[in-house]
Design a protein around this motif. Structure first.
Motif, mmCIF file in Angstrom:
data_model
loop_
_atom_site.group_PDB
_atom_site.id
_atom_site.type_symbol
_atom_site.label_atom_id
_atom_site.label_comp_id
_atom_site.label_asym_id
_atom_site.label_seq_id
_atom_site.Cartn_x
_atom_site.Cartn_y
_atom_site.Cartn_z
ATOM 1 N N PHE A 150 -1.891 11.316 14.037
ATOM 2 C CA PHE A 150 -1.781 11.814 15.408
ATOM 3 C C PHE A 150 -3.117 11.756 16.150
ATOM 4 C CE2 PHE A 150 1.205 14.008 12.597
ATOM 5 C CZ PHE A 150 2.384 13.474 13.092
ATOM 6 N N ALA A 151 -4.124 11.188 15.511
ATOM 7 C CA ALA A 151 -5.441 11.042 16.138
ATOM 8 C C ALA A 151 -5.324 10.074 17.320
ATOM 9 C CB ALA A 151 -6.452 10.523 15.125
ATOM 10 N N PRO A 152 -6.182 10.236 18.316
ATOM 11 C CA PRO A 152 -6.117 9.354 19.497
ATOM 12 C C PRO A 152 -6.264 7.875 19.161
ATOM 13 C CG PRO A 152 -7.608 11.206 19.888
ATOM 14 C CD PRO A 152 -7.200 11.271 18.448
ATOM 15 N N GLU A 153 -7.106 7.569 18.170
ATOM 16 C CA GLU A 153 -7.282 6.166 17.771
ATOM 17 C C GLU A 153 -6.672 5.967 16.396
ATOM 18 O OE1 GLU A 153 -10.895 4.232 18.402
ATOM 19 O OE2 GLU A 153 -11.364 5.347 20.224
ATOM 20 N N ILE A 154 -5.936 4.874 16.239
ATOM 21 C CA ILE A 154 -5.265 4.609 14.966
ATOM 22 C C ILE A 154 -6.299 4.236 13.900
ATOM 23 C CG2 ILE A 154 -4.774 2.190 15.506
ATOM 24 C CD1 ILE A 154 -2.044 2.661 14.023
ATOM 25 N N GLY B 78 7.350 20.999 17.201
ATOM 26 C CA GLY B 78 6.043 20.680 17.757
ATOM 27 C C GLY B 78 6.170 20.074 19.132
ATOM 28 N N ASP B 79 5.025 19.642 19.654
ATOM 29 C CA ASP B 79 5.038 19.075 21.001
ATOM 30 C C ASP B 79 5.715 17.702 20.996
ATOM 31 O OD1 ASP B 79 2.865 16.848 20.970
ATOM 32 O OD2 ASP B 79 1.870 18.573 20.047
ATOM 33 N N GLN B 80 6.202 17.330 22.166
ATOM 34 C CA GLN B 80 6.997 16.107 22.306
ATOM 35 C C GLN B 80 6.232 14.863 21.851
ATOM 36 O OE1 GLN B 80 8.433 15.457 26.275
ATOM 37 N NE2 GLN B 80 9.817 13.819 25.650
ATOM 38 N N SER B 81 4.943 14.811 22.147
ATOM 39 C CA SER B 81 4.135 13.652 21.791
ATOM 40 C C SER B 81 4.055 13.466 20.279
ATOM 41 C CB SER B 81 2.732 13.810 22.383
ATOM 42 O OG SER B 81 1.880 12.806 21.926
ATOM 43 N N ARG B 82 3.757 14.550 19.565
ATOM 44 C CA ARG B 82 3.651 14.452 18.105
ATOM 45 C C ARG B 82 5.013 14.166 17.470
ATOM 46 N NH1 ARG B 82 -0.645 17.935 19.026
ATOM 47 N NH2 ARG B 82 -2.513 17.489 17.805
ATOM 48 N N CYS B 83 6.042 14.786 17.992
ATOM 49 C CA CYS B 83 7.387 14.551 17.445
ATOM 50 C C CYS B 83 7.784 13.084 17.607
ATOM 51 C CB CYS B 83 8.410 15.466 18.112
ATOM 52 S SG CYS B 83 8.195 17.213 17.697
ATOM 53 N N ALA B 84 7.520 12.528 18.779
ATOM 54 C CA ALA B 84 7.850 11.117 19.021
ATOM 55 C C ALA B 84 7.017 10.214 18.116
ATOM 56 C CB ALA B 84 7.619 10.768 20.490
ATOM 57 N N MET C 48 0.844 -1.171 0.000
ATOM 58 C CA MET C 48 0.000 0.000 0.000
ATOM 59 C C MET C 48 0.890 1.236 0.000
ATOM 60 S SD MET C 48 -2.828 1.220 2.856
ATOM 61 C CE MET C 48 -3.169 -0.454 3.270
ATOM 62 N N ARG C 49 0.711 2.076 -0.993
ATOM 63 C CA ARG C 49 1.525 3.301 -1.092
ATOM 64 C C ARG C 49 0.957 4.383 -0.195
ATOM 65 N NH1 ARG C 49 3.724 4.616 -6.900
ATOM 66 N NH2 ARG C 49 5.546 5.061 -5.667
ATOM 67 N N VAL C 50 1.862 5.182 0.347
ATOM 68 C CA VAL C 50 1.476 6.241 1.270
ATOM 69 C C VAL C 50 2.255 7.513 0.951
ATOM 70 C CG1 VAL C 50 3.152 5.440 2.993
ATOM 71 C CG2 VAL C 50 1.237 6.850 3.724
ATOM 72 N N ALA C 51 1.577 8.648 1.029
ATOM 73 C CA ALA C 51 2.230 9.944 0.843
ATOM 74 C C ALA C 51 2.269 10.668 2.187
ATOM 75 C CB ALA C 51 1.468 10.779 -0.186
ATOM 76 N N LEU C 52 3.276 11.519 2.336
ATOM 77 C CA LEU C 52 3.449 12.263 3.586
ATOM 78 C C LEU C 52 3.219 13.746 3.369
ATOM 79 C CD1 LEU C 52 6.730 10.572 4.898
ATOM 80 C CD2 LEU C 52 4.354 9.930 5.361
ATOM 81 N N ASP C 53 2.484 14.346 4.294
ATOM 82 C CA ASP C 53 2.262 15.787 4.284
ATOM 83 C C ASP C 53 3.366 16.440 5.112
ATOM 84 O OD1 ASP C 53 1.115 18.263 3.836
ATOM 85 O OD2 ASP C 53 -0.618 17.925 5.125
ATOM 86 N N THR C 54 3.466 17.739 4.982
ATOM 87 C CA THR C 54 4.525 18.513 5.620
ATOM 88 C C THR C 54 4.553 18.345 7.132
ATOM 89 O OG1 THR C 54 4.250 20.144 3.873
ATOM 90 C CG2 THR C 54 5.531 20.826 5.801
ATOM 91 N N ASN C 55 3.379 18.326 7.763
ATOM 92 C CA ASN C 55 3.374 18.275 9.226
ATOM 93 C C ASN C 55 4.027 17.014 9.768
ATOM 94 O OD1 ASN C 55 1.071 16.367 9.125
ATOM 95 N ND2 ASN C 55 -0.081 18.196 8.576
ATOM 96 N N VAL C 56 3.913 15.905 9.075
ATOM 97 C CA VAL C 56 4.565 14.670 9.529
ATOM 98 C C VAL C 56 6.078 14.859 9.534
ATOM 99 C CG1 VAL C 56 4.923 12.220 9.033
ATOM 100 C CG2 VAL C 56 2.651 13.236 8.707
ATOM 101 N N LEU C 57 6.612 15.436 8.471
ATOM 102 C CA LEU C 57 8.052 15.658 8.384
ATOM 103 C C LEU C 57 8.516 16.712 9.385
ATOM 104 C CD1 LEU C 57 8.638 15.615 4.523
ATOM 105 C CD2 LEU C 57 8.625 13.707 6.138
ATOM 106 N N ALA C 58 7.730 17.770 9.557
ATOM 107 C CA ALA C 58 8.102 18.827 10.504
ATOM 108 C C ALA C 58 8.171 18.276 11.926
ATOM 109 C CB ALA C 58 7.115 19.989 10.421
ATOM 110 N N TYR C 59 7.188 17.471 12.309
ATOM 111 C CA TYR C 59 7.238 16.858 13.635
ATOM 112 C C TYR C 59 8.440 15.926 13.755
ATOM 113 C CZ TYR C 59 2.473 18.522 14.593
ATOM 114 O OH TYR C 59 1.357 19.286 14.796
ATOM 115 N N ALA C 60 8.711 15.166 12.706
ATOM 116 C CA ALA C 60 9.869 14.260 12.732
ATOM 117 C C ALA C 60 11.176 15.041 12.839
ATOM 118 C CB ALA C 60 9.877 13.367 11.493
ATOM 119 N N VAL D 126 7.647 7.261 10.911
ATOM 120 C CA VAL D 126 8.599 7.300 9.786
ATOM 121 C C VAL D 126 9.502 6.063 9.801
ATOM 122 C CG1 VAL D 126 10.609 8.544 8.926
ATOM 123 C CG2 VAL D 126 8.526 9.787 9.447
ATOM 124 N N GLU D 127 9.883 5.630 10.979
ATOM 125 C CA GLU D 127 10.750 4.452 11.090
ATOM 126 C C GLU D 127 10.031 3.163 10.724
ATOM 127 O OE1 GLU D 127 12.231 4.730 15.091
ATOM 128 O OE2 GLU D 127 13.571 6.393 14.584
#
Length: 147
Positions: free
Chosen positions: A134-138, A17-23, A1-13, A29-30
């Motif tokens: 980053f939603a509470p439920e996956i 941003g807050d520690q929770s989102r960055c982690a 399944m192919r997936v694209a990433l938006d800017t916020n995912v990379l910025a948090y990585a 990403v890993e």
């Protein structure tokens, strides 16, 4: 399944941003399947702007970060048909033009998921579903991708 990433995912990585989102972004990403990840070029352009303006990184550090992402994942260029589709998304679905371009490029690249927290989670267009990692439920699609 192919997936694209938006800017916020990379910025948090990148640690913005807050520690929770960055982690969560780093963990995500890993775990993503390398050969299935697409980064729209628009995403890298936006990341460059964020790293320079919000993180106050130097031009050299910003270039290094952006090129590192491009070395890790496939980069998909914006095309005129994608931009035309983005215009329609902007008008018909009220998406911001640059977000719409990222979605249109993801569709051109046959992605099933666009990971973003900026757009309407659950919205599906041309087979691409917007998923907020980053939603509470996956989301079930994200769970399937990471399985």
């Amino acid at each position: 399944m192919r997936v694209a990433l938006d800017t916020n995912v990379l910025a948090y990585a990148e640690g913005l941003g807050d520690q929770s989102r960055c982690a969560r972004a780093m963990e995500l990403v890993e775990r993503l399947p390398l050969g299935e990840v697409i980064i729209p070029a628009q995403t890298l352009g936006e990341l460059s702007r964020v790293l320079r303006s919000k993180a106050k990184r130097s031009a050299e550090d910003t270039r290094s970060a952006v090129l590192s992402w491009a070395d890790t994942f496939s980069v998909a260029d914006s095309t005129w048909p994608a931009f035309q589709a983005a215009l329609d998304l902007n008008v018909d679905h009220k998406l911001q033009i640059w977000d719409a371009l990222i979605l249109a490029v993801a569709a051109e690249q046959h992605c099933r998921i666009l990971l973003t927290e900026d757009m309407h989670a659950g919205f599906t267009w041309r087979g691409v579903t917007l998923v907020n990692p980053f939603a509470p439920e996956i989301d079930p699609l994200l769970e399937q991708l990471l399985a």
